[in-house]
Design an enzyme around this catalytic site. Structure first.
Site, PDB file in Angstrom:
ATOM      1  N   ASP A 134     -17.421  -5.949  16.243  1.00  0.00           N
ATOM      2  CA  ASP A 134     -16.467  -5.457  17.232  1.00  0.00           C
ATOM      3  C   ASP A 134     -15.042  -5.708  16.738  1.00  0.00           C
ATOM      4  OD1 ASP A 134     -15.120  -4.635  19.456  1.00  0.00           O
ATOM      5  OD2 ASP A 134     -16.039  -6.064  20.838  1.00  0.00           O
ATOM      6  N   HIS A 158     -12.587  -4.757  18.508  1.00  0.00           N
ATOM      7  CA  HIS A 158     -11.989  -5.158  19.783  1.00  0.00           C
ATOM      8  C   HIS A 158     -10.619  -4.536  20.021  1.00  0.00           C
ATOM      9  CE1 HIS A 158     -11.594  -8.161  23.167  1.00  0.00           C
ATOM     10  NE2 HIS A 158     -12.904  -8.010  23.137  1.00  0.00           N
ATOM     11  N   GLU A 160     -17.544  -1.357  16.343  1.00  0.00           N
ATOM     12  CA  GLU A 160     -17.096  -1.010  17.695  1.00  0.00           C
ATOM     13  C   GLU A 160     -15.574  -1.041  17.785  1.00  0.00           C
ATOM     14  OE1 GLU A 160     -17.456  -3.134  22.095  1.00  0.00           O
ATOM     15  OE2 GLU A 160     -19.145  -3.243  20.702  1.00  0.00           O
ATOM     16  N   GLU A 180     -15.862   1.615  25.813  1.00  0.00           N
ATOM     17  CA  GLU A 180     -15.762   0.667  26.924  1.00  0.00           C
ATOM     18  C   GLU A 180     -14.445   0.823  27.677  1.00  0.00           C
ATOM     19  OE1 GLU A 180     -14.482  -3.634  25.557  1.00  0.00           O
ATOM     20  OE2 GLU A 180     -15.762  -2.752  24.017  1.00  0.00           O
ATOM     21  N   HIS A 208     -21.924  -0.625  27.361  1.00  0.00           N
ATOM     22  CA  HIS A 208     -21.164  -1.872  27.300  1.00  0.00           C
ATOM     23  C   HIS A 208     -21.505  -2.709  28.527  1.00  0.00           C
ATOM     24  CE1 HIS A 208     -17.278  -4.135  27.997  1.00  0.00           C
ATOM     25  NE2 HIS A 208     -17.423  -4.342  26.704  1.00  0.00           N
TER      26      HIS A 208
END
Length: 383
Positions: A183, A185, A209, A235, A285
């Protein structure tokens, strides 16, 4: 049947639960929350629910359209999260009314279980190996971890080497017995994302991700086109309209809508079906609570393109007595085995909430906020 009342419970570690009641005794639970904005979502739920008192809870599609379309301003994380939790609770009521699981009401299940993963963390490579061993001992065969701490828009190759070292040790230790999702992020901007993804391709990751923030879709398209690693995002997208361009222009390989952020069960099912038409995979998610997870699993059961499900058991946000299973009367409903989690098949969401414990923990409450990070030069860093 009519909706008569509702209650909201702000419970640790960072969740918000919604209970909707009817005049015939049927009750539904939802989880409307944005992490770090629980108070704000709570106010939005109260505003929306004022228009549902006295209405038939079974008319879910009409209620969804009323909540979404009757507002001149629509979409976004707060409103869509409020709608999501209400939608989950209405589906839960509908399932109990018909004595059927939600996935049965949506056409029936195409699977009885789905692969899941556990989050791991650690600043040093050996920390990650130890964490991975722990979750593998619990039966997980896939993990997800953050790639980096804060990164400037252009940063040093020293940080890139540190990421490569961490992932390399995981791969060397566990070979392909462990699938690794990474991720970014939203912490990584386009210049560094290109560098990192190129260096990481050697490890054959399960996915990367949010390699860049969702608002930088033009960069996402270039990254996906030039990467052999599956790219995931979603997400921070909240409706089928947010996903429309992503799917039409081939920006990603995997979408990750959150059923507590993206309009609930009703909307996420539609997003998943859109993605299937573009041969894009679904991996919802869900670093949240048991209601959110149960909602995800009900949708996963009905979607051919669903392939893995996030869940929060043992995640670093949770504490003893405040973990995924602690608010349930039937925690065994989330059965983990050989890297999979079973789809609940009881009425509605298939879970039984421990209301007495919820009320107790709501007295404690929470005021969880995202951390604020800064770079060494004093400027704000993406968290």
């Amino acid at each position: 049947m009519k909706i008569t009342r509702f209650e909201l419970f702000q419970v640790p570690p960072r969740w918000l639960f919604l209970k909707i009641e009817t005049d015939e005794g049927y009750v539904g639970w939802g989880e409307p929350v944005i992490e770090g904005k629980a108070h704000t979502v709570k106010a939005a739920v109260e505003e929306l629910m004022s228009q549902l008192i006295g209405k038939n809870p079974l008319h879910i599609e009409d209620h969804w359209n009323m909540m979404y379309r009757s507002g001149f301003y629509r979409g976004g994380p707060i409103l869509m999260s409020a709608i999501a939790g209400i939608d989950q609770a209405l589906w839960d009521i509908k399932g109990h009314f018909h004595n059927a699981s939600i996935h049965e009401l949506m056409g029936g299940a195409c699977r009885s279980k789905i692969k899941t993963y556990s989050w791991i963390g650690g600043d040093r490579p050996q920390d990650l190996v130890d964490e991975a061993k722990k979750v593998m001992d619990l039966g997980f065969t896939a993990v997800k971890m953050n790639a980096t701490e804060e990164l400037q828009i252009v940063d040093s190759f020293k940080k890139v080497d540190e990421v490569v070292e961490r992932i390399g040790l995981l791969r060397d230790t566990f070979k392909y017995d462990l699938d690794i999702g990474l991720d970014f992020h939203g912490r990584v901007h386009k210049p560094m994302a290109k560098v990192l993804i190129k260096e990481l391709e050697q490890f054959n990751l399960l996915f990367i991700e949010e390699p860049v923030l969702a608002e930088n879709l033009e960069a996402l398209k270039d990254i996906t086109k030039n990467s052999s690693t599956p790219i995931a995002t979603g997400e921070r997208m909240f409706s089928r309209w947010d996903f429309k361009q992503v799917l039409q222009e081939g920006f990603v390989d995997i979408i990750q809508p959150d059923l507590s952020h993206a309009g609930g069960i009703t909307e996420t099912k539609k997003i998943a079906s859109m993605a299937e038409a573009y041969d894009v995979a679904l991996a919802p998610h869900c670093p949240l609570g048991p209601i959110a997870l149960a909602s995800c699993l009900q949708v996963d059961a009905t979607c051919y393109n669903a392939f893995i499900q996030e869940q929060s058991l043992g995640i670093h946000y949770n504490r003893e007595g405040q973990d995924l299973l602690d608010y349930l009367k039937n925690p065994q409903v989330f059965h983990y085995e050989a890297g999979f989690i079973t789809i609940p098949d009881g009425p509605g969401l298939g879970i039984e909430m421990n209301e007495a414990y919820i009320r107790e923990m709501a007295q404690q409450g929470h005021d969880w906020k995202n951390p604020i990070w800064r770079h060494k030069d004093g400027s704000i860093a993406e968290w």
